[in-house]
Design an enzyme around this catalytic site. Structure first.
Site, PDB file in Angstrom:
ATOM      1  CG  ASP A 110      -2.065   0.971   1.090  1.00  0.00           C
ATOM      2  OD1 ASP A 110      -2.120   1.906   1.899  1.00  0.00           O
ATOM      3  OD2 ASP A 110      -2.891   0.802   0.195  1.00  0.00           O
ATOM      4  N   GLY A 167       4.012   6.602  -8.317  1.00  0.00           N
ATOM      5  CA  GLY A 167       2.690   7.172  -8.557  1.00  0.00           C
ATOM      6  C   GLY A 167       1.602   6.122  -8.427  1.00  0.00           C
ATOM      7  CB  ALA A 168       1.272   2.699  -9.648  1.00  0.00           C
ATOM      8  CE  LYS A 169      -2.561   3.888  -0.839  1.00  0.00           C
ATOM      9  NZ  LYS A 169      -3.739   4.479  -0.176  1.00  0.00           N
ATOM     10  CB  ALA A 170      -0.292  -1.388  -7.007  1.00  0.00           C
TER      11      ALA A 170
END
Length: 16
Positions: free
Chosen positions: A5, A10-13
């Site tokens: 998390d 930029g990607a929450k993954a």
């Protein structure tokens, strides 16, 4: 990559 998390670039993954 792992499913976390935390925004990586930029990607929450775990997608680097």
């Amino acid at each position: 990559c792992a499913v976390v998390d935390v925004p990586f670039g930029g990607a929450k993954a775990g997608v680097k």
